[in-house]
Design a protein around this motif. Structure first.
Motif, short mmCIF file in Angstrom:
data_model
loop_
_atom_site.label_atom_id
_atom_site.label_comp_id
_atom_site.label_asym_id
_atom_site.label_seq_id
_atom_site.Cartn_x
_atom_site.Cartn_y
_atom_site.Cartn_z
N VAL A 315 -28.06 16.52 7.63
CA VAL A 315 -28.56 15.15 7.59
C VAL A 315 -30.08 15.15 7.73
O VAL A 315 -30.80 14.49 6.96
N ALA A 316 -30.59 15.88 8.70
CA ALA A 316 -32.04 15.95 8.91
C ALA A 316 -32.74 16.51 7.67
O ALA A 316 -33.81 16.03 7.28
N GLU A 317 -32.15 17.53 7.04
CA GLU A 317 -32.75 18.10 5.84
C GLU A 317 -32.69 17.12 4.67
O GLU A 317 -33.59 17.11 3.82
N THR A 318 -31.66 16.29 4.63
CA THR A 318 -31.58 15.26 3.59
C THR A 318 -32.69 14.23 3.77
O THR A 318 -33.34 13.82 2.80
N LEU A 319 -32.93 13.82 5.00
CA LEU A 319 -34.00 12.85 5.26
C LEU A 319 -35.36 13.40 4.87
O LEU A 319 -36.27 12.65 4.51
N SER A 320 -35.49 14.73 4.91
CA SER A 320 -36.78 15.37 4.64
C SER A 320 -36.95 15.78 3.18
O SER A 320 -37.98 16.36 2.82
N GLY A 321 -35.94 15.54 2.36
CA GLY A 321 -36.03 15.86 0.94
C GLY A 321 -35.57 17.24 0.57
O GLY A 321 -35.63 17.63 -0.60
N LEU A 322 -35.08 18.02 1.54
CA LEU A 322 -34.60 19.37 1.24
C LEU A 322 -33.22 19.36 0.60
O LEU A 322 -32.83 20.34 -0.05
N ARG A 323 -32.48 18.30 0.82
CA ARG A 323 -31.15 18.13 0.22
C ARG A 323 -31.07 16.75 -0.40
O ARG A 323 -31.79 15.84 0.02
N ALA A 324 -30.16 16.61 -1.36
CA ALA A 324 -29.91 15.31 -1.99
C ALA A 324 -28.50 14.87 -1.66
O ALA A 324 -27.54 15.59 -1.93
N ALA A 325 -28.37 13.70 -1.06
CA ALA A 325 -27.04 13.15 -0.76
C ALA A 325 -26.33 12.77 -2.05
O ALA A 325 -26.96 12.44 -3.06
N ASP A 326 -25.00 12.82 -2.00
CA ASP A 326 -24.20 12.41 -3.17
C ASP A 326 -24.11 10.90 -3.28
O ASP A 326 -24.12 10.34 -4.38
N VAL A 327 -24.00 10.24 -2.13
CA VAL A 327 -23.87 8.77 -2.11
C VAL A 327 -24.71 8.22 -0.97
O VAL A 327 -25.10 8.94 -0.05
N ARG A 336 -37.85 3.90 -0.78
CA ARG A 336 -36.68 4.74 -1.00
C ARG A 336 -37.11 6.00 -1.77
O ARG A 336 -37.19 5.98 -3.01
N PRO A 337 -37.38 7.07 -1.06
CA PRO A 337 -37.82 8.30 -1.75
C PRO A 337 -36.72 8.86 -2.63
O PRO A 337 -35.53 8.70 -2.33
N ARG A 338 -37.11 9.50 -3.72
CA ARG A 338 -36.16 10.11 -4.62
C ARG A 338 -35.37 11.18 -3.88
O ARG A 338 -35.95 12.03 -3.18
N PRO A 339 -34.02 11.19 -3.98
CA PRO A 339 -33.20 12.17 -3.25
C PRO A 339 -33.56 13.60 -3.62
O PRO A 339 -33.81 13.92 -4.78
N GLY A 340 -33.59 14.47 -2.59
CA GLY A 340 -33.84 15.88 -2.82
C GLY A 340 -35.23 16.20 -3.28
O GLY A 340 -35.46 17.24 -3.92
N ASP A 341 -36.20 15.36 -2.93
CA ASP A 341 -37.57 15.53 -3.40
C ASP A 341 -38.50 15.53 -2.19
O ASP A 341 -38.80 14.48 -1.61
N VAL A 342 -38.98 16.72 -1.80
CA VAL A 342 -39.83 16.83 -0.61
C VAL A 342 -41.14 16.07 -0.78
O VAL A 342 -41.55 15.33 0.13
N PRO A 343 -41.87 16.21 -1.91
CA PRO A 343 -43.10 15.42 -2.06
C PRO A 343 -42.86 13.92 -1.95
O PRO A 343 -43.70 13.19 -1.40
N ARG A 433 -49.83 12.08 9.00
CA ARG A 433 -49.69 10.86 9.80
C ARG A 433 -48.35 10.16 9.49
O ARG A 433 -48.32 9.04 8.99
N PRO A 434 -47.25 10.81 9.77
CA PRO A 434 -45.95 10.29 9.36
C PRO A 434 -45.56 9.01 10.09
O PRO A 434 -45.96 8.78 11.23
N ARG A 435 -44.74 8.22 9.42
CA ARG A 435 -44.12 7.06 10.05
C ARG A 435 -42.77 7.44 10.63
O ARG A 435 -42.24 6.76 11.51
N LEU A 436 -42.19 8.54 10.10
CA LEU A 436 -40.93 9.08 10.62
C LEU A 436 -41.11 10.57 10.81
O LEU A 436 -41.45 11.29 9.86
N LEU A 437 -40.90 11.06 12.02
CA LEU A 437 -41.00 12.49 12.32
C LEU A 437 -39.60 13.03 12.56
O LEU A 437 -38.91 12.58 13.47
N VAL A 438 -39.18 13.98 11.73
CA VAL A 438 -37.85 14.58 11.83
C VAL A 438 -37.99 15.99 12.38
O VAL A 438 -38.69 16.83 11.79
N LEU A 439 -37.32 16.27 13.49
CA LEU A 439 -37.42 17.56 14.16
C LEU A 439 -36.03 18.19 14.26
O LEU A 439 -35.11 17.56 14.78
#
Length: 516
Positions: A315-327, A336-343, A433-439
């Motif tokens: 889940v954390a990797e999905t939020l960060s763009g390392l994975r793309a959710a199916d739904v 809404r960032p593009r799924p699976g897109d780190v940039p 300067r993130p608005r969301l920090l995922v650790l």
């Protein structure tokens, strides 16, 4: 005060220690990595070695395994002097180390990894593959390791790789195994299996030197503990005789009051009217997680707890763009960032500290400055060109903010201790300067002081209005959170607000209350 307590370093005068180091000094230029330090590990015991980053633990391990020659001092195994450094076969027959960073070669099979440079050959001098696999199966069966000898090592779990490395060490004749942060990437169930295997091997005459930053593991597993601080030995004692607060005091050199609960408690929280910076709606990824909906508000610290197999890391990797959710959908700071897109996740305002700093968090041969600024090339010069002065100025600013111990931003990040490397990863996460920090497991494999600093930095960032999500199974990490969401088998099963007990949270993480 040095050598505040001694004991537990040998069963009797008739049984010499499995390994003994006396008066060991090692210098690197003007830096004293070890100062007349020592340790004595009794045969057949599990002996913990603890201390803050920079205390000298890694240097001692390098000396005990024959990788580095001490400037002064003596090393002996079972009462006999250590071999010459050049005699690698003799060292392999005495001691082996299983490192936090796996040394198996992913592209080779399990059998090939078990017998590097020792493969059986036929009359033509070629590798006898059938004999190799037969020997590998016999070795794994002998030591109770469940792994397919034909499988590529890269396909194994972290737990299986560790067992393969232990079996490889035992195959060379070593009966002293150094375990360097072996639980850093294991969930609670895997840790339990590892500890059970260690106890079994100890009954069969194997001795372990156990290095960990998780003090509870020392109490759960070890007979004796040795503490290093500032390159010196300060304490050796039976574990049962050292209260936790005394052990922490020995490691830090500061008196610590006996704790009554968690090491940290959240001192504040988000305003009641704080808006969401993260909204997750019915998120799902096949075989990983399903039906997840939750929010994180500005200034809020939310924990995502569960075993490694719960789906929290994915889940954390999905939020960060390392994975793309199916739904499902993810909204960060109104975008809404593009799924699976780190940039795209970075552009939306996500900062990320990954699970494994060695594989995912750092480029070891690059400098601190390069690593800390990888997420912000647009701030380093016009049209994608990097102005070295701007880069180094920003890096120095981050070095100061994160209290990274380094002579300057030009040092390769591989030259830092584990705690300082993790601070560089955190610096990069905060650079945009993130608005969301995922650790993810932000304090894995770091010392007590670095752990406290990193968690304090997360709290500081939240106080400035950033939402923080901590995906971890470490209770000390989760104690910082305003809320803790618990995952089990890919689903959210519980939510706790401040005031939860360890027993409540662990019960939910293990799914005890779930009908499954």
């Amino acid at each position: 005060m040095e050598n505040a307590r001694t004991g537990g370093t040998g069963p009797s005068a008739e049984a010499p220690p499995a390994v003994r180091a006396v008066g060991v000094t090692r210098r690197y230029g003007s830096t004293v990595a070890l100062d007349r330090a020592g340790i004595s590990v009794a045969a057949g015991e599990t002996h913990a070695l603890v201390g803050r980053n920079g205390a000298g633990k890694s240097t001692l391990v390098s000396i005990l395994t024959g990788l580095v020659r001490p400037d002064e001092g003596e090393i002996s195994f079972h009462g006999r002097p250590a071999p010459r450094l050049a005699d690698r076969e003799a060292w392999r027959g005495r001691v082996a180390c299983v490192y936090q960073k796996s040394t198996v070669i992913p592209g080779l099979t399990v059998a090939e990894n078990l017998f590097p440079h020792r493969q059986p050959t036929n009359r033509l001098g070629l590798v006898d593959w059938r004999a190799l696999r037969r020997r590998a199966r016999a070795l794994l069966d002998e030591w109770g390791v469940a792994a397919d000898v034909r499988a590529l090592a890269g396909e194994l779990t972290v737990e299986q790789r560790q067992f393969v490395e232990i079996a490889r060490a035992l195959s060379g004749g070593a009966r002293l195994i150094v375990l360097d942060e072996p639980t850093a990437q294991l969930d609670a169930a895997a840790i339990g299996r590892l500890f059970a295997r260690i106890r079994e091997l100890r009954e069969r005459g194997v001795t372990f030197l156990f290095i960990s930053h998780h003090l509870q593991e020392v109490y759960d597993l070890c007979d004796t503990v040795t503490v290093f601080r500032d390159a010196r030995h300060v304490l050796t004692a039976p574990v049962a005789e050292v209260p936790k607060h005394e052990l922490v005091a020995a490691m830090t050199g500061e008196e610590v009051a006996a704790p009554t609960g968690h090491l940290r408690e959240r001192s504040g929280g988000p305003p009641a009217d704080a808006r969401p910076v993260l909204t997750v709606d019915r998120l799902g990824l096949a075989d990983r997680y399903t039906g997840l909906s939750f929010t994180v508000r500005a200034g809020e610290i939310v924990g995502l707890a569960g075993a490694a197999s719960s789906g929290r890391i994915e889940v954390a990797e999905t939020l960060s763009g390392l994975r793309a959710a199916d739904v499902g959908t993810i909204e960060v700071n109104g975008r809404r960032p593009r799924p699976g897109d780190v940039p795209a996740a970075l552009a939306a305002g996500v900062g990320f500290v990954p699970e494994d700093r060695h594989r995912q968090g750092l480029v070891p041969d690059m400098t601190i400055a390069d690593n800390a600024t990888l997420t912000v090339p647009d701030r380093l010069g016009p049209r994608g060109l990097i102005d070295v002065r701007q880069r180094d100025a920003l890096a120095r600013e981050m070095i100061g903010q994160l209290a990274i111990k380094t002579p300057g931003p030009g040092l390769p990040v591989s030259g830092l201790s584990g705690g300082n490397q993790q601070k560089v990863v955190m610096a990069r996460a905060l650079a945009n300067r993130p608005r969301l920090l995922v650790l993810i497991n932000p304090t894995a494999g770091v010392d007590v002081r670095s752990k406290d600093f990193l968690l304090g930095k997360a709290e500081e960032v939240a106080a400035e209005g950033t939402g923080v999500l901590i995906a971890s199974d470490e209770l000390d990490d989760l104690a910082l959170c305003d809320r803790v969401l618990v995952m089990f088998r890919g689903r959210l099963v519980a939510e706790f607000t401040a005031g939860w007990t360890d027993n409540e949270l662990v019960t939910a993480m293990e799914g005890v209350h779930v009908n499954a």
